[in-house]
Motif scaffolding. Sequence first.
Motif, short mmCIF file in Angstrom:
data_model
loop_
_atom_site.label_atom_id
_atom_site.label_comp_id
_atom_site.label_asym_id
_atom_site.label_seq_id
_atom_site.Cartn_x
_atom_site.Cartn_y
_atom_site.Cartn_z
N PRO A 217 -17.20 8.41 -65.17
CA PRO A 217 -18.54 7.99 -64.73
C PRO A 217 -18.74 6.49 -64.98
CG PRO A 217 -18.66 10.04 -65.99
CD PRO A 217 -17.26 9.54 -66.13
N GLY A 218 -19.28 5.82 -64.00
CA GLY A 218 -19.54 4.40 -64.15
C GLY A 218 -18.34 3.52 -63.92
N HIS A 219 -17.27 4.07 -63.35
CA HIS A 219 -16.11 3.25 -62.98
C HIS A 219 -16.56 2.07 -62.12
CE1 HIS A 219 -12.03 2.22 -61.82
NE2 HIS A 219 -12.34 2.36 -60.55
N ALA A 220 -17.59 2.30 -61.33
CA ALA A 220 -18.23 1.24 -60.55
C ALA A 220 -19.68 1.62 -60.33
CB ALA A 220 -17.52 1.04 -59.22
N THR A 221 -20.50 0.64 -60.05
CA THR A 221 -21.90 0.89 -59.69
C THR A 221 -22.09 0.58 -58.22
OG1 THR A 221 -22.61 -1.36 -60.18
CG2 THR A 221 -22.65 0.23 -62.01
N MET A 222 -23.23 1.01 -57.70
CA MET A 222 -23.54 0.72 -56.29
C MET A 222 -23.56 -0.79 -56.07
SD MET A 222 -24.12 2.87 -53.78
CE MET A 222 -24.12 2.44 -52.02
N ALA A 223 -24.10 -1.54 -57.01
CA ALA A 223 -24.16 -2.99 -56.87
C ALA A 223 -22.77 -3.60 -56.85
CB ALA A 223 -25.00 -3.60 -57.99
N GLU A 224 -21.89 -3.12 -57.73
CA GLU A 224 -20.53 -3.65 -57.79
C GLU A 224 -19.77 -3.34 -56.50
OE1 GLU A 224 -19.88 -3.35 -62.64
OE2 GLU A 224 -19.30 -1.68 -61.31
N LEU A 225 -19.94 -2.14 -55.99
CA LEU A 225 -19.26 -1.76 -54.76
C LEU A 225 -19.68 -2.66 -53.59
CD1 LEU A 225 -17.49 0.40 -53.21
CD2 LEU A 225 -19.67 1.52 -52.70
N LEU A 226 -21.00 -2.84 -53.41
CA LEU A 226 -21.47 -3.64 -52.28
C LEU A 226 -21.17 -5.13 -52.49
CD1 LEU A 226 -24.84 -1.92 -51.30
CD2 LEU A 226 -22.50 -1.44 -50.55
N ALA A 227 -21.21 -5.60 -53.72
CA ALA A 227 -20.86 -7.00 -53.99
C ALA A 227 -19.41 -7.26 -53.61
CB ALA A 227 -21.09 -7.34 -55.46
N GLU A 228 -18.53 -6.32 -53.87
CA GLU A 228 -17.13 -6.48 -53.49
C GLU A 228 -16.97 -6.47 -51.97
OE1 GLU A 228 -14.50 -7.34 -55.17
OE2 GLU A 228 -15.75 -7.49 -56.97
N CYS A 229 -17.77 -5.66 -51.28
CA CYS A 229 -17.73 -5.67 -49.81
C CYS A 229 -18.12 -7.04 -49.26
CB CYS A 229 -18.67 -4.59 -49.26
SG CYS A 229 -18.12 -2.89 -49.51
N VAL A 230 -19.13 -7.64 -49.86
CA VAL A 230 -19.55 -8.99 -49.44
C VAL A 230 -18.45 -10.00 -49.74
CG1 VAL A 230 -21.21 -10.85 -49.83
CG2 VAL A 230 -22.00 -8.47 -49.75
N ARG A 231 -17.85 -9.87 -50.90
CA ARG A 231 -16.83 -10.85 -51.31
C ARG A 231 -15.60 -10.79 -50.41
NH1 ARG A 231 -12.20 -11.02 -54.10
NH2 ARG A 231 -12.25 -8.78 -54.53
N VAL A 232 -15.05 -9.60 -50.18
CA VAL A 232 -13.79 -9.52 -49.44
C VAL A 232 -13.96 -9.81 -47.96
CG1 VAL A 232 -12.86 -7.87 -51.10
CG2 VAL A 232 -13.88 -7.03 -48.98
N THR A 233 -15.12 -9.52 -47.40
CA THR A 233 -15.33 -9.80 -45.98
C THR A 233 -15.70 -11.25 -45.74
OG1 THR A 233 -17.67 -9.15 -46.11
CG2 THR A 233 -16.07 -7.43 -45.50
N GLY A 234 -16.21 -11.93 -46.77
CA GLY A 234 -16.64 -13.31 -46.60
C GLY A 234 -17.84 -13.44 -45.70
N ALA A 235 -18.61 -12.36 -45.58
CA ALA A 235 -19.72 -12.33 -44.62
C ALA A 235 -20.96 -13.03 -45.17
CB ALA A 235 -20.05 -10.89 -44.27
N ASP A 236 -21.78 -13.49 -44.25
CA ASP A 236 -23.09 -14.05 -44.59
C ASP A 236 -24.09 -12.89 -44.60
OD1 ASP A 236 -25.26 -15.62 -45.08
OD2 ASP A 236 -25.46 -16.31 -43.00
#
Length: 327
Positions: A217-236
């Motif tokens: 439990p808590g391996h990741a949070t919703m915020a961490e998951l979506l922050a990584e999506c923003v980071r790897v895509t380089g999206a605005d």
Amino acid sequence: MRLLLLGGTEFVGRALTEDALARGWEVTIFHRGTHAPPQGTHALHGDRTAEGGLAALAEGEWDAVVDTWAGAPSVVRDSARLLADRVGHCAYVSSRSVYAFPVPAGSARGEDAPLVEGSPDDGEMPYAESKRGGELAVLDAFGERALLVRAGLIVGPYENIGRLPWWLNRVARGGPVLAPGPRDLALQFVDVRDLASWTLDALEAGRSGPYDLVSPPGHATMAELLAECVRVTGADAELRWKDPEAVLAAGVEPWWELPFWLPPGELLDGMYGADVSRALAAGLRCRPVAETVADTWAWLQAIGGTAPQRPDRRVVGLEPEREAKLL
């Protein structure tokens, strides 16, 4: 090791195949022939649901077999009975859905929790009952040589359900993104490659019985998951966080329209409240969420951005027009 995979060309099966090949194992894939098997495998063709469809498995011996079937338990039963005298161990990739619900709030559930009813002789059933029937079919045929891999939410490259691919593609489009709170929502999922690695290790070690296979439990949070999506895509992309009450009040369907997300309640406790101490003690290691997200994005880009979709599963994700209206 001589490994037989019933399936082996998509998502979980493909991850198992690639891991086994990397170990130098001899891998035989039994499948319908609709997808090309990975290079280096020996392919046998047949339709498990058709009369005489197991003919290609009438001969041969293997050290282990892995079955990922999610449909009628009778299909698992037929292949398990056919192979039991010629295969050393059997791993059945089941699901944590076999546990009975509702789940008391705040209670961690391990492998001894109550189960749904099921039968190895059943035809098409709801998902939970089908997986439990598949477990019973394997247990009937293999007994103490049966390993039950009760997976939680599975993500990673080759995903054909669409949950993480949807978030990655949505964030890649940029602009305001509806982000369901709370930000610290503790998620539990397992990278398909970690599931594959643990399963093959367990087969090699001769493990048996049920194991919940998902991250702590808590391996990741919703915020961490979506922050990584923003980071790897380089999206605005601008994540606009909304309280769960506001998301529900807007009529958003949890899990399906906003993948991964569940509001506080029985379903959240059941899905993200697993006690995985048994699997951890047996060697389960979960890679960082950053690696899972980055590798899934790289795979998506390599195949043109559109993930494959299983025909027997509902398409996930919030429609753009509906999201815009909610925002």
